[in-house]
Structures are given as structure tokens and as C-alpha cells.
Write a protein that holds these residues in place. Structure first.
Motif, PDB file in Angstrom:
ATOM      1  N   ARG A 157    -125.902  48.846 -71.034  1.00  0.00           N
ATOM      2  CA  ARG A 157    -124.769  48.780 -71.814  1.00  0.00           C
ATOM      3  C   ARG A 157    -124.395  49.063 -72.338  1.00  0.00           C
ATOM      4  O   ARG A 157    -125.713  49.687 -73.638  1.00  0.00           O
ATOM      5  N   ASP A 158    -123.882  50.261 -73.021  1.00  0.00           N
ATOM      6  CA  ASP A 158    -123.298  51.580 -74.000  1.00  0.00           C
ATOM      7  C   ASP A 158    -123.710  50.851 -75.452  1.00  0.00           C
ATOM      8  O   ASP A 158    -122.445  50.816 -76.198  1.00  0.00           O
ATOM      9  N   THR A 159    -124.715  50.042 -75.589  1.00  0.00           N
ATOM     10  CA  THR A 159    -124.694  49.691 -76.868  1.00  0.00           C
ATOM     11  C   THR A 159    -124.470  50.520 -78.320  1.00  0.00           C
ATOM     12  O   THR A 159    -123.667  49.789 -79.774  1.00  0.00           O
ATOM     13  N   LEU A 160    -124.693  51.515 -78.203  1.00  0.00           N
ATOM     14  CA  LEU A 160    -124.864  52.172 -79.647  1.00  0.00           C
ATOM     15  C   LEU A 160    -122.872  52.925 -79.597  1.00  0.00           C
ATOM     16  O   LEU A 160    -121.949  52.894 -80.625  1.00  0.00           O
ATOM     17  N   GLY A 161    -122.462  53.262 -78.747  1.00  0.00           N
ATOM     18  CA  GLY A 161    -120.446  53.404 -78.320  1.00  0.00           C
ATOM     19  C   GLY A 161    -120.638  52.254 -78.814  1.00  0.00           C
ATOM     20  O   GLY A 161    -118.870  52.718 -79.124  1.00  0.00           O
ATOM     21  N   LEU A 162    -120.528  50.807 -78.161  1.00  0.00           N
ATOM     22  CA  LEU A 162    -120.120  49.868 -78.424  1.00  0.00           C
ATOM     23  C   LEU A 162    -119.778  50.250 -80.271  1.00  0.00           C
ATOM     24  O   LEU A 162    -118.690  49.378 -80.909  1.00  0.00           O
ATOM     25  N   ILE A 163    -120.995  49.960 -80.957  1.00  0.00           N
ATOM     26  CA  ILE A 163    -120.994  49.059 -82.301  1.00  0.00           C
ATOM     27  C   ILE A 163    -120.506  50.786 -83.067  1.00  0.00           C
ATOM     28  O   ILE A 163    -119.242  51.664 -83.683  1.00  0.00           O
ATOM     29  N   GLN A 164    -120.423  52.022 -82.245  1.00  0.00           N
ATOM     30  CA  GLN A 164    -119.857  52.926 -82.865  1.00  0.00           C
ATOM     31  C   GLN A 164    -118.162  52.488 -82.817  1.00  0.00           C
ATOM     32  O   GLN A 164    -117.315  53.515 -84.024  1.00  0.00           O
ATOM     33  N   GLU A 165    -117.230  52.036 -82.185  1.00  0.00           N
ATOM     34  CA  GLU A 165    -116.264  52.014 -81.785  1.00  0.00           C
ATOM     35  C   GLU A 165    -115.692  51.054 -82.420  1.00  0.00           C
ATOM     36  O   GLU A 165    -114.376  50.480 -82.128  1.00  0.00           O
ATOM     37  N   SER A 166    -116.489  50.250 -82.702  1.00  0.00           N
ATOM     38  CA  SER A 166    -116.118  48.860 -83.538  1.00  0.00           C
ATOM     39  C   SER A 166    -115.352  48.867 -84.665  1.00  0.00           C
ATOM     40  O   SER A 166    -115.011  47.974 -85.169  1.00  0.00           O
ATOM     41  N   GLY A 167    -116.281  49.347 -85.382  1.00  0.00           N
ATOM     42  CA  GLY A 167    -115.377  50.044 -86.428  1.00  0.00           C
ATOM     43  C   GLY A 167    -115.761  49.876 -87.986  1.00  0.00           C
ATOM     44  O   GLY A 167    -116.163  50.658 -88.968  1.00  0.00           O
ATOM     45  N   LEU A 168    -117.459  49.523 -87.774  1.00  0.00           N
ATOM     46  CA  LEU A 168    -118.491  50.101 -87.879  1.00  0.00           C
ATOM     47  C   LEU A 168    -119.082  51.333 -89.089  1.00  0.00           C
ATOM     48  O   LEU A 168    -119.031  52.355 -87.662  1.00  0.00           O
ATOM     49  N   ARG A 169    -119.682  51.772 -89.923  1.00  0.00           N
ATOM     50  CA  ARG A 169    -119.926  53.265 -90.977  1.00  0.00           C
ATOM     51  C   ARG A 169    -121.452  53.623 -89.992  1.00  0.00           C
ATOM     52  O   ARG A 169    -122.011  52.466 -90.512  1.00  0.00           O
ATOM     53  N   ILE A 170    -121.805  53.787 -89.365  1.00  0.00           N
ATOM     54  CA  ILE A 170    -122.898  54.434 -89.258  1.00  0.00           C
ATOM     55  C   ILE A 170    -123.750  55.356 -89.990  1.00  0.00           C
ATOM     56  O   ILE A 170    -123.263  56.213 -90.602  1.00  0.00           O
ATOM     57  N   GLU A 171    -124.726  54.232 -90.560  1.00  0.00           N
ATOM     58  CA  GLU A 171    -125.731  54.907 -91.256  1.00  0.00           C
ATOM     59  C   GLU A 171    -127.090  55.652 -90.512  1.00  0.00           C
ATOM     60  O   GLU A 171    -126.825  57.101 -91.142  1.00  0.00           O
ATOM     61  N   LYS A 172    -127.386  54.883 -90.243  1.00  0.00           N
ATOM     62  CA  LYS A 172    -128.993  55.895 -89.545  1.00  0.00           C
ATOM     63  C   LYS A 172    -129.297  55.345 -88.397  1.00  0.00           C
ATOM     64  O   LYS A 172    -128.417  54.127 -87.328  1.00  0.00           O
ATOM     65  N   VAL A 173    -129.826  56.013 -87.193  1.00  0.00           N
ATOM     66  CA  VAL A 173    -130.299  55.415 -85.980  1.00  0.00           C
ATOM     67  C   VAL A 173    -131.776  56.149 -85.755  1.00  0.00           C
ATOM     68  O   VAL A 173    -131.364  57.221 -85.904  1.00  0.00           O
ATOM     69  N   SER A 174    -132.116  54.635 -85.318  1.00  0.00           N
ATOM     70  CA  SER A 174    -134.114  55.514 -85.065  1.00  0.00           C
ATOM     71  C   SER A 174    -134.033  54.939 -84.124  1.00  0.00           C
ATOM     72  O   SER A 174    -133.834  53.749 -83.487  1.00  0.00           O
ATOM     73  N   GLY A 175    -135.128  55.889 -83.011  1.00  0.00           N
ATOM     74  CA  GLY A 175    -134.784  56.283 -81.815  1.00  0.00           C
ATOM     75  C   GLY A 175    -136.483  55.553 -81.420  1.00  0.00           C
ATOM     76  O   GLY A 175    -137.940  56.345 -81.868  1.00  0.00           O
ATOM     77  N   PHE A 176    -136.937  54.241 -80.506  1.00  0.00           N
ATOM     78  CA  PHE A 176    -138.164  54.322 -79.993  1.00  0.00           C
ATOM     79  C   PHE A 176    -138.008  53.833 -78.446  1.00  0.00           C
ATOM     80  O   PHE A 176    -137.474  53.499 -77.729  1.00  0.00           O
ATOM     81  N   TYR A 177    -140.301  54.515 -78.132  1.00  0.00           N
ATOM     82  CA  TYR A 177    -139.783  54.691 -76.719  1.00  0.00           C
ATOM     83  C   TYR A 177    -139.149  55.971 -75.761  1.00  0.00           C
ATOM     84  O   TYR A 177    -137.910  55.641 -75.008  1.00  0.00           O
TER      85      TYR A 177
ATOM     86  N   ASP B 284    -135.879  56.606 -77.104  1.00  0.00           N
ATOM     87  CA  ASP B 284    -134.620  56.061 -77.442  1.00  0.00           C
ATOM     88  C   ASP B 284    -134.289  55.863 -75.968  1.00  0.00           C
ATOM     89  O   ASP B 284    -132.784  55.051 -76.667  1.00  0.00           O
ATOM     90  N   LEU B 285    -135.359  54.999 -75.637  1.00  0.00           N
ATOM     91  CA  LEU B 285    -134.358  53.259 -74.903  1.00  0.00           C
ATOM     92  C   LEU B 285    -134.296  51.950 -75.703  1.00  0.00           C
ATOM     93  O   LEU B 285    -133.747  51.666 -75.635  1.00  0.00           O
ATOM     94  N   PHE B 286    -134.867  51.554 -76.652  1.00  0.00           N
ATOM     95  CA  PHE B 286    -134.842  50.566 -78.175  1.00  0.00           C
ATOM     96  C   PHE B 286    -134.236  52.555 -78.939  1.00  0.00           C
ATOM     97  O   PHE B 286    -134.397  53.602 -79.757  1.00  0.00           O
ATOM     98  N   GLN B 287    -132.768  51.762 -79.948  1.00  0.00           N
ATOM     99  CA  GLN B 287    -132.606  52.440 -81.525  1.00  0.00           C
ATOM    100  C   GLN B 287    -132.859  51.207 -82.247  1.00  0.00           C
ATOM    101  O   GLN B 287    -131.866  50.080 -81.947  1.00  0.00           O
ATOM    102  N   MET B 288    -132.489  51.240 -83.981  1.00  0.00           N
ATOM    103  CA  MET B 288    -132.299  50.748 -84.233  1.00  0.00           C
ATOM    104  C   MET B 288    -131.283  50.972 -85.001  1.00  0.00           C
ATOM    105  O   MET B 288    -131.377  52.175 -85.405  1.00  0.00           O
ATOM    106  N   ILE B 289    -129.745  50.989 -85.126  1.00  0.00           N
ATOM    107  CA  ILE B 289    -129.222  51.313 -86.567  1.00  0.00           C
ATOM    108  C   ILE B 289    -128.473  50.905 -86.765  1.00  0.00           C
ATOM    109  O   ILE B 289    -128.534  48.985 -86.973  1.00  0.00           O
ATOM    110  N   GLU B 290    -128.542  51.401 -87.936  1.00  0.00           N
ATOM    111  CA  GLU B 290    -128.130  50.692 -89.530  1.00  0.00           C
ATOM    112  C   GLU B 290    -126.777  50.732 -89.540  1.00  0.00           C
ATOM    113  O   GLU B 290    -126.176  52.700 -89.908  1.00  0.00           O
ATOM    114  N   ALA B 291    -125.553  50.451 -90.077  1.00  0.00           N
ATOM    115  CA  ALA B 291    -124.848  50.086 -90.036  1.00  0.00           C
ATOM    116  C   ALA B 291    -124.189  49.868 -91.950  1.00  0.00           C
ATOM    117  O   ALA B 291    -124.383  48.654 -92.671  1.00  0.00           O
TER     118      ALA B 291
END
Length: 206
Positions: A164-184, A186-193
Motif C-alpha cells: 500500500r502506498d501509505t505515504l501517497g495516501l497521506i499526502q493526498e489526504s490534505g494533511l500537511r507533511i512536515e517530516k518523513v523519517s525512514g527506517f530499514y 525506507d520500508l518503514f516511515q515515520m510521517i509527521e504532519a
């Protein structure tokens, strides 16, 4: 399936929790203040990491998962109450929460776009929204492997979509993404909005 998955979930997660995830959870929720909504709280792995919240409302559709979280609720440093409901139709008033978080949850929600609309509705304007999720890989070979594995993975992991393109879904939701941190890788991401009003979202071309 949900009840059986609940019995093995903590054991499945234990190696990742020891290696990295516990620290990520502390960073995700430790400093959140006010009334916090946790979407898909599962067995309560985030609960020990809340330090500053006035109250946490834990939204979880599976009672078998919630039952596994009761010990963690009793030992938590902040008040936590469980609400049994799905993320696509949250039983809360508009702008009820100062912050909303979710960990490894958007991959399993049947209608993630609707769930994100609900997140925006129940979160106050300017409120913090954070997710820690696994996402579709950017490189073609790992992404194709995720596509190949997903049908099997959904059956054994309670509906989880590996691709699932989760980052894309969050970007399209109208939330304003402030920071994305990748782990492993970039398989896992912390998305702060930030939950910005719709009129500001429409004007934001950045």
C-alpha cells in the motif's frame, strides 16, 4: 482470524520491538500533549511510551486485540480508554482531539482514504498527526516483491497490505507533511504532519 492473530501478534513483533520499534514508539508519542487519539491501538504497544498526554483514546475494532492491551493500560502513566469502532466511521465529535497517531495501521484498514478523512475531521485545526507505517518501496524490484507477497500476507496477517502506498495516501489526504523519517531502507516511515484547514490545504502549493 482476528482472535487468532491477536494471540501471536506480540510474539511476532518482539524482535522488531527490541531492535528499533520501541525507540520509535517513544519518539512518536512520548511528547504528545492534550487529548490524543490513537487509531488502531492493537495490543497497546504504544501505551507505555505516553508521558505527557492528558488522556489517550484508543480506537480499536478488534476486541481480541483490545483485551491483550489491558495490562498495558493498567501500568500506563496516562489515562487510556478503549473505544471499539472502525477508523472509517469514528464515533467522535468534530475537532475532538489535539493529536492523532497510528502505528502499522493504515496497511490493514479496508478504506484508508475514508479513515484519513475521519482523522482530519476529529483532529483540531493545527493539530499534530503522526503515523509510523510500512510503505510501498520506491525501487521496482522490492515493490514488485511486495506486490507478489501481498495476497499471501493479507491472509496470514489479518488483512495487511504490504504494497500500500501509505505515504501517497497521506499526502493526498490534505494533511500537511512536515517530516518523513525512514527506517530499514525506507520500508518503514515515520510521517509527521499537521491538520490544516481545507481552505489552507487548497492554497498550499509547496
Amino acid at each position: 482470524m482476528g482472535e487468532r492473530f491477536a494471540t501471536v501478534y506480540d510474539a511476532m513483533m518482539a524482535p522488531l520491538e527490541r531492535s528499533r520499534f520501541a525507540k520509535v514508539r517513544g519518539s512518536l508519542v512520548g511528547d504528545l500533549e492534550g487529548h490524543v487519539l490513537e487509531v488502531g491501538s492493537g495490543t497497546g504497544l504504544n501505551f507505555p511510551h505516553y508521558r505527557s498526554a492528558d488522556e489517550v483514546t484508543a480506537l480499536e475494532p478488534e476486541r481480541s486485540m483490545s483485551e491483550k492491551s489491558l495490562t498495558r493500560i493498567r501500568s500506563a502513566r496516562v489515562p487510556i480508554r478503549i473505544v471499539t469502532a472502525g477508523a472509517e466511521e469514528m464515533p467522535f465529535q468534530d475537532q475532538a482531539f489535539d493529536a492523532v497517531i497510528g502505528t502499522l495501521v493504515l496497511c490493514t484498514i479496508p478504506e484508508p482514504e475514508q479513515a484519513l478523512r475521519e482523522v482530519r475531521r476529529v483532529c483540531k485545526p493545527g493539530g499534530i498527526v503522526k503515523f509510523f507505517e510500512h510503505v510501498r518501496m520506491q525501487y521496482s524490484i522490492p515493490a514488485k516483491l511486495q506486490d507478489w507477497l501481498t495476497p499471501f500476507w493479507k491472509r496470514v496477517c489479518d488483512g495487511c497490505h504490504l504494497n500500500r502506498d501509505t505515504l501517497g495516501l497521506i499526502q493526498e489526504s490534505g494533511l500537511r507533511i512536515e517530516k518523513v523519517s525512514g527506517f530499514y531502507g525506507d520500508l518503514f516511515q515515520m510521517i509527521e504532519a499537521i491538520n490544516i484547514p481545507d481552505d489552507e490545504s487548497e492554497c498550499d502549493t509547496s
